[in-house]
Scaffold this active site. Structure first.
Site, PDB file in Angstrom:
ATOM      1  N   SER A 291      74.954  50.103 -29.938  1.00  0.00           N
ATOM      2  CA  SER A 291      74.469  50.924 -28.896  1.00  0.00           C
ATOM      3  C   SER A 291      73.003  51.946 -29.341  1.00  0.00           C
ATOM      4  CB  SER A 291      75.343  52.584 -29.254  1.00  0.00           C
ATOM      5  OG  SER A 291      76.863  51.956 -28.516  1.00  0.00           O
TER       6      SER A 291
ATOM      7  N   SER B  68      77.450  58.599 -27.167  1.00  0.00           N
ATOM      8  CA  SER B  68      77.140  57.135 -27.054  1.00  0.00           C
ATOM      9  C   SER B  68      78.196  56.603 -25.858  1.00  0.00           C
ATOM     10  CB  SER B  68      77.684  56.450 -28.075  1.00  0.00           C
ATOM     11  OG  SER B  68      77.105  55.248 -28.356  1.00  0.00           O
TER      12      SER B  68
ATOM     13  N   LYS C 225      70.787  52.121 -26.409  1.00  0.00           N
ATOM     14  CA  LYS C 225      70.719  53.371 -25.409  1.00  0.00           C
ATOM     15  C   LYS C 225      69.345  53.827 -25.731  1.00  0.00           C
ATOM     16  CE  LYS C 225      75.460  53.724 -24.931  1.00  0.00           C
ATOM     17  NZ  LYS C 225      76.491  53.257 -26.063  1.00  0.00           N
TER      18      LYS C 225
ATOM     19  N   LYS D 293      69.873  57.534 -32.987  1.00  0.00           N
ATOM     20  CA  LYS D 293      70.991  56.902 -32.324  1.00  0.00           C
ATOM     21  C   LYS D 293      71.705  56.085 -33.343  1.00  0.00           C
ATOM     22  CE  LYS D 293      73.592  56.416 -28.936  1.00  0.00           C
ATOM     23  NZ  LYS D 293      74.657  56.094 -29.888  1.00  0.00           N
TER      24      LYS D 293
END
Length: 269
Positions: free
Chosen positions: A57, A112, A60, A220
């Protein structure tokens, strides 16, 4: 004899200095890692920085960059049935939900949400493939050389979805220059408001460092079985912004902390 003794002392000092220097290097368990100063992209420490890795993730980061540059944060997006059932981490979106792009982006980054990633992609570009092409085009312009995306969320694609620790650092340095990006990724908790429901979903950031590391301001987390535990962490002290990337580590929080500590120490902070 004096010359031999002097040589022996010199050798001893050199060995001691080398050992001492080696001792201060961060002990990082991650398969790949890097810490970079944002102002000039100087790498302060690296481990396998160019190894091709699965990003999970942390993908992202580029989704957020692309959405902010190609979309209108105040526009209202509509969640498709396909996006609503996207597997993995979720903002609990439902088919037909309407919310602003800005609200969706908070859900994208804090919890997320893979459903949010697909909804954002479909509404900004008209389709997920079109949005992913925008992601790849932007990554190329930023200067990445071993990065390719096949989706906006990071769910596994063992052939076409990959990056490196160094490339992720470059993308993050770029993103942090955008105040909206920087604000979203540094937010610890946020109430996501819906237009259609008239209700809210409370989002808590998965990045634990925001609450535990002095100066932390992003960015993140990521996890899949293939990628392992990952985190792109950011921290700022005395106007010095550092970016630390940890890929495939069973101790990602400790690794990120060591990388940031080491980076600040190297800069005398």
């Amino acid at each position: 004899m004096r010359r031999q003794a002097a040589i022996a002392v010199f050798i001893t000092v050199i060995v001691w200095v080398n050992v001492a220097f080696a001792a201060v290097l961060p002990q990082v368990e991650a398969e790949a890692a890097v810490v970079m100063r944002a102002s000039d992209k100087r790498v302060l420490y690296a481990k396998n920085l160019d190894n091709v890795m699965y990003p999970a993730s942390t993908t992202k980061i580029m989704t957020l960059i692309t959405a902010l540059e190609q979309g209108d944060p105040n526009s209202v997006i509509i969640v498709s049935p396909t996006a609503a059932v996207c597997e993995g981490s979720s903002l609990d979106l439902r088919a037909g939900d309407r919310l602003t792009l800005r609200e969706a982006l908070y859900g994208l980054m804090l919890v997320s949400g893979n459903d949010a990633a697909e909804a954002v992609a479909e509404n900004v570009a008209g389709s997920i493939p079109a949005f992913v092409q925008m992601m790849n085009d932007k990554a190329d312009k930023i200067g990445t050389i071993r990065t390719h995306f096949s989706n906006p969320h990071g769910l596994p694609d063992p052939v076409n979805h990959f990056t490196t620790a160094y490339d992720l650092a470059l993308m993050t340095v770029y993103g942090m220059q955008n105040p909206v990006f920087a604000n979203i990724v540094s937010t610890r908790e946020y109430d996501v408001h819906f237009v259609s429901r008239g209700s809210i979903t409370h989002a808590r950031n998965t990045n634990k460092l925001l609450a535990t590391y002095a100066g932390a301001n992003g960015v993140k987390t990521g996890f899949t079985d293939a990628a392992g535990e990952c985190v792109v962490a950011a921290a700022k002290r005395n106007d010095v912004q550092l970016i630390a990337v940890v890929l495939n580590s069973e101790r990602r929080w400790e690794d990120a902390t060591r990388l940031l500590n080491y980076g600040f120490q190297q800069l005398g902070l």
